[in-house]
Design a protein around this motif. Structure first.
Motif, PDB file in Angstrom:
ATOM      1  N   VAL A  39       0.973  -1.192   0.248  1.00  0.00           N
ATOM      2  CA  VAL A  39      -0.073   0.121   0.213  1.00  0.00           C
ATOM      3  C   VAL A  39       1.106   1.286   0.341  1.00  0.00           C
ATOM      4  N   LEU A  40       1.707   1.511   0.459  1.00  0.00           N
ATOM      5  CA  LEU A  40       3.097   2.168   0.426  1.00  0.00           C
ATOM      6  C   LEU A  40       3.083   2.738  -0.316  1.00  0.00           C
ATOM      7  N   SER A  41       3.775   1.225  -1.511  1.00  0.00           N
ATOM      8  CA  SER A  41       4.193   1.842  -2.673  1.00  0.00           C
ATOM      9  C   SER A  41       3.113   2.124  -4.205  1.00  0.00           C
ATOM     10  N   ILE A  42       1.804   2.039  -3.359  1.00  0.00           N
ATOM     11  CA  ILE A  42       1.304   2.494  -4.129  1.00  0.00           C
ATOM     12  C   ILE A  42       1.094   4.138  -3.910  1.00  0.00           C
ATOM     13  N   SER A  54       1.310   6.791  -6.480  1.00  0.00           N
ATOM     14  CA  SER A  54       0.747   7.356  -7.017  1.00  0.00           C
ATOM     15  C   SER A  54       0.626   9.135  -7.098  1.00  0.00           C
ATOM     16  N   LEU A  55       1.574   9.770  -6.156  1.00  0.00           N
ATOM     17  CA  LEU A  55       1.640  10.843  -5.326  1.00  0.00           C
ATOM     18  C   LEU A  55       2.733  11.170  -6.470  1.00  0.00           C
ATOM     19  N   ILE A  85      -6.028   8.233  -5.419  1.00  0.00           N
ATOM     20  CA  ILE A  85      -4.834   6.657  -4.951  1.00  0.00           C
ATOM     21  C   ILE A  85      -4.666   7.303  -4.672  1.00  0.00           C
ATOM     22  N   THR A  86      -4.030   7.933  -4.067  1.00  0.00           N
ATOM     23  CA  THR A  86      -2.734   8.264  -3.391  1.00  0.00           C
ATOM     24  C   THR A  86      -3.673   8.855  -1.696  1.00  0.00           C
ATOM     25  N   VAL A  87      -4.669   9.546  -1.647  1.00  0.00           N
ATOM     26  CA  VAL A  87      -5.717   9.137  -0.917  1.00  0.00           C
ATOM     27  C   VAL A  87      -6.318   8.379   0.059  1.00  0.00           C
TER      28      VAL A  87
END
Length: 537
Positions: free
Chosen positions: A204-207, A211-212, A236-238
């Protein structure tokens, strides 16, 4: 590893800095060489991915390896990182298409993230916080030297040799660094129970990071800020951020322990470091536009001008690092550094079309000294403020904050520059009265509608040579208008950059300065209390 003899520590650090230089210069050497590479292998529409993929993979890997190195030790990840990086570098040199180059640069990024994260953390393993200042200053010097020699060397190699050698020329340094670390770096001795790996949190951190960074990289460039693509990436970042916080509060061994942010020094230093990156990357990215576009100097001159800033940064970084180790103080250097850096960038915002190159250089020297003074401070402050068992994850978090700050800053500054320039050009054109040229002349003069034309003096001279004598004054007027608009826009960029440094200065006032420990074993005696919340499984 504090118990090692000083000679062995120095030898390990030489190997570590060699590996860092190997990774850093491979990043900076590509910039000047890429146009000729693209000319041979094609893929102009995708050239930006050569940089983007490297940034993404390096940032993600650095963040994830930080926690893993706390569990399994630094040595294994430095060796793996060097190996992956060398494979990526060799393969990059064999690329025959842009897609291959992008893929292999991504592999390089994975290796680079491992090297950078583990190398900066190794300083904390080898030396007590009181000793780390001088070594952090030297590490900053390594980055500076790579920025100093990389672009020049890249241009020289592609001009005189085959472009493949920009990826291969430093491979021997990688082999030497690998051998030294393999032989001299002590093996990790695991203590306590084996910690589980937070796979879900890592994913999840990688995603979230991908995205950010993609959102800010593409916004205002590839897509409009309010386009579906950019809004989707930020959404997606949020969502990833919220999910990540929930996961990290539940797992036993989080990839990024949230309790670290309860430590005010850790939080404040990361925020200040991110803001510093805005000003730093803003200056590095947009000063060439002023030197080449506004003053009409060559790309070589532009490189030499930024080289002066880099030299002053390296000198200040090494000097301040030594002073930190000698005095045990670090906050004062951050405050003075941000003041000097902010002043230099603010003075840049007052440059005019007829300003001298000497004025720009002197202000860049001031900016470089300020930047060099701040660079070692936050590494030392963060590593001194956390328990040694969190050294890796704390150091990698700092790197991630700086990378994100630089990416966001460059994206916002680029948008500001575009808006200001467009507004200024519309205002200038509305107030200008000039004879109407023929359709053929209009097409020729239309090339001056693009600010990029200012970055190529040879192209400007060729345009002038094709014009009839009666249109030369119109050409000169349009050229002056374009330069004035570009100068106005760059002034706005530097003003925003100076504001970011002012915010960093304000934030730095809130850093709590605690005594630098003289050993890695006495964290609890001096560092602020940190009580991690761990769920029972």
């Amino acid at each position: 590893m504090e118990h090692l003899e000083q000679k062995q520590k120095i030898t390990i650090m030489i190997a570590i800095m060699s590996a860092m230089f190997f990774a850093a210069i491979n990043m900076t050497i590509v910039g000047t060489a890429l146009p000729k590479i693209i000319a041979q292998i094609g893929g102009m529409d995708y050239f930006d991915w050569v940089f983007t993929i490297y940034m993404l993979t390096a940032t993600i890997t650095a963040m994830l390896v930080g926690k893993l190195s706390d569990i399994y030790g630094r040595k294994i990840f430095i060796l793996i990182g060097i190996s992956i990086f060398m494979v990526g570098a060799f393969l990059s040199g064999t690329s025959s298409t842009i897609y291959q180059l992008i893929l292999f640069r991504g592999i390089q990024g994975f290796g680079s993230g491992m090297i950078m994260s583990s190398a900066l953390t190794t300083v904390g393993d080898l030396f007590s916080p009181r000793e780390r200042g001088r070594w952090q200053g030297l590490m900053g010097g390594v980055f500076g030297l790579s920025s100093l020699f990389g672009p020049t060397l890249g241009g020289y190699l592609v001009d005189n040799y085959d472009w493949h050698w920009i990826f291969w020329i430093f491979l021997p340094i990688g082999f030497i660094a690998f051998a030294l670390i393999w032989k001299l770096y002590p093996n990790h001795v695991r203590t306590g129970e084996k910690e589980p790996i937070d796979y879900l949190g890592s994913l999840v951190l990688s995603i979230m990071i991908i995205s950010l960074l993609l959102g800010f990289t593409w916004a205002g460039n590839r897509y409009e800020w309010l386009s579906v693509e950019i809004i989707g990436l930020f959404s997606i970042t949020v969502l990833s951020f919220i999910t990540f916080i929930w996961i990290e509060s539940k797992v036993k061994s989080p990839v990024l322990p949230l309790h670290l942010f309860r430590n005010s020094i850790f939080t404040v230093a990361n925020i200040a470091g991110a803001l510093m990156s805005v000003g730093m990357f803003g200056t590095i990215m947009y000063m060439p536009f002023y030197v080449q576009g506004v003053l009409g100097q060559s790309a070589t001159t532009s490189g030499l001008v930024e080289m002066v800033m880099t030299i002053s940064m390296v000198a200040a970084s090494v000097t301040v690092g030594t002073l930190i180790s000698k005095t045990g103080k670090y906050k004062i250097f951050a405050l003075i550094g941000f003041t000097l850096m902010g002043t230099g960038i603010f003075l840049n915002s007052m440059l005019e079309v007829n300003s001298s190159l000497t004025q720009a250089i002197s202000q860049l020297v001031l900016t470089g000294i300020g930047l060099g003074m701040t660079m070692p401070v936050f590494n030392v402050a963060i590593q001194n403020a956390v328990d040694h068992k969190y050294l890796g994850v704390a150091t990698s978090t700092m790197q991630t904050f700086r990378q994100i700050g630089g990416t966001i800053g460059v994206a916002i500054l680029g948008t500001i520059m575009g808006i200001l320039m467009e507004d200024q050009l519309m205002e200038e054109r509305a107030a200008t009265t000039a004879p109407t040229p023929s359709s053929e002349m209009s097409q020729t003069l239309g090339q001056l509608q693009d600010p990029q034309a200012l970055m190529n003096p040879d192209q400007l001279e060729s345009i002038r040579a094709t014009l009839p004598a009666e249109f030369t004054p119109l050409f000169d007027q349009m050229l002056l208008t374009l330069r004035e608009a570009l100068n106005y826009a760059i002034n706005g960029v530097f003003l925003v950059g100076a504001s970011a440094i002012l915010l960093a200065l304000i934030v730095a006032f809130f850093i709590k300065e605690i005594p630098l420990r003289t050993s890695n074993q006495d964290e609890e005696k001096t560092a602020p209390p940190m009580k991690p919340v761990e769920s029972k499984s």
